[in-house]
Design an enzyme around this catalytic site. Structure first.
Site, short mmCIF file in Angstrom:
data_model
loop_
_atom_site.label_atom_id
_atom_site.label_comp_id
_atom_site.label_asym_id
_atom_site.label_seq_id
_atom_site.Cartn_x
_atom_site.Cartn_y
_atom_site.Cartn_z
N LYS A 1 0.82 -1.21 0.00
CA LYS A 1 0.00 0.00 0.00
C LYS A 1 0.86 1.27 0.00
CE LYS A 1 -3.98 -2.28 2.14
NZ LYS A 1 -5.03 -2.19 3.19
N PHE B 1 -15.42 5.20 6.92
CA PHE B 1 -14.03 5.37 6.51
C PHE B 1 -13.82 5.20 5.01
CE2 PHE B 1 -14.51 0.87 7.72
CZ PHE B 1 -13.92 0.21 6.65
N ARG C 1 -2.57 -14.43 4.51
CA ARG C 1 -3.20 -13.60 5.55
C ARG C 1 -2.56 -13.86 6.91
NH1 ARG C 1 -7.88 -10.61 3.97
NH2 ARG C 1 -8.91 -10.76 5.99
N THR D 1 -5.91 -7.09 10.44
CA THR D 1 -6.14 -5.81 9.76
C THR D 1 -5.51 -4.64 10.53
OG1 THR D 1 -8.24 -6.71 8.94
CG2 THR D 1 -7.93 -4.32 8.77
N ASN E 1 -2.16 0.10 6.79
CA ASN E 1 -1.64 -1.15 7.34
C ASN E 1 -0.70 -1.89 6.39
OD1 ASN E 1 -3.57 -1.92 5.55
ND2 ASN E 1 -4.81 -3.11 6.98
N HIS F 1 -2.10 -5.52 1.48
CA HIS F 1 -3.38 -6.20 1.26
C HIS F 1 -3.14 -7.66 0.93
CE1 HIS F 1 -7.36 -7.08 -0.46
NE2 HIS F 1 -6.71 -7.65 -1.47
P1 GDP Z 1 -8.47 -6.66 5.33
O1 GDP Z 1 -9.15 -7.75 4.55
O2 GDP Z 1 -7.66 -7.19 6.50
O3 GDP Z 1 -7.66 -5.73 4.48
O4 GDP Z 1 -9.61 -5.79 6.05
P2 GDP Z 1 -10.99 -5.16 5.51
O5 GDP Z 1 -11.45 -5.82 4.25
O6 GDP Z 1 -11.93 -5.17 6.68
O7 GDP Z 1 -10.65 -3.62 5.23
C1 GDP Z 1 -10.01 -3.24 4.03
C2 GDP Z 1 -9.03 -2.13 4.35
O8 GDP Z 1 -9.74 -0.96 4.78
C3 GDP Z 1 -8.08 -2.44 5.50
O9 GDP Z 1 -6.97 -3.22 5.09
C4 GDP Z 1 -7.68 -1.04 5.97
O10 GDP Z 1 -6.70 -0.46 5.08
C5 GDP Z 1 -8.99 -0.28 5.78
N1 GDP Z 1 -9.83 -0.27 7.00
C6 GDP Z 1 -10.49 -1.32 7.56
N2 GDP Z 1 -11.20 -0.94 8.64
C7 GDP Z 1 -10.98 0.41 8.77
C8 GDP Z 1 -11.44 1.42 9.68
O11 GDP Z 1 -12.22 1.14 10.62
N3 GDP Z 1 -10.99 2.69 9.48
C9 GDP Z 1 -10.15 3.03 8.46
N4 GDP Z 1 -9.78 4.31 8.32
N5 GDP Z 1 -9.71 2.11 7.57
C10 GDP Z 1 -10.10 0.83 7.73
#
Ligand code: GDP
Length: 143
Positions: A10, A58, A86, A92, A113, A116
């Protein structure tokens, strides 16, 4: 096709100069990198990529972040790739990710983070198809 997954290094990780270290960690984690390219997400691409989060508070900030600078997109290979990758990247939220995982090492916040990893075989194929043709990946099979 259960042995491949899609990744994005990222914008925060690329901007911080950590892309090389992250690629190293992926290889040392036992994955074979079979496609890798530096690119940018357009707003359209980012909105499509994270469509599942549309409507969440977000979402706009996430799209701003993903379009804020260059990213590496890649396809990596490993037995049981989606789950194993993962595990390698961690939870996450970097603060909750296990010690030694890529997100723990290079993540700066829940949003920034560092990396991905696709969450299913089906999504992995959908996601890498946005960036790579089958030919890009077939080339790697000749190595
Ligand atoms: P992943 O599968 O672990 O990447 O998690 P998700 O699919 O839930 O979220 C996608 C991406 O959105 C994450 O990797 C973070 O970059 C971002 N993200 C997730 N939850 C949040 C949140 O609560 N706030 C913000 N600002 N970003 C978030």
């Amino acid at each position: 096709m259960t042995n491949r997954t899609f990744t994005i290094i990222k914008p925060n990780a690329v901007a911080a100069g950590n892309a090389g270290k992250i690629i190293d960690a992926i290889i040392e984690g036992g994955f074979r990198v079979i496609a890798l390219r530096l690119t940018y997400f357009s707003r359209n691409q980012a909105e499509r990529f994270y469509a599942v989060h549309k409507g969440k508070p977000f979402f706009n900030e996430l799209v701003d972040f993903m379009t804020s600078g260059p990213v590496y997109v890649g396809v990596v290979e490993h037995e049981n790739a989606v789950a194993e990758f993962r595990r390698l990247i961690g939870a996450t939220d970097p603060a909750k990710a296990d010690e030694g995982t890529i997100r723990r090492r290079f993540g700066e916040s829940l949003q920034c983070n560092a990396i991905h990893g696709s969450d299913s075989d089906e999504n992995a194929r959908i996601e890498w198809s946005q960036f790579f043709s089958d030919d890009d990946i077939i080339i790697a099979e000749y190595r």
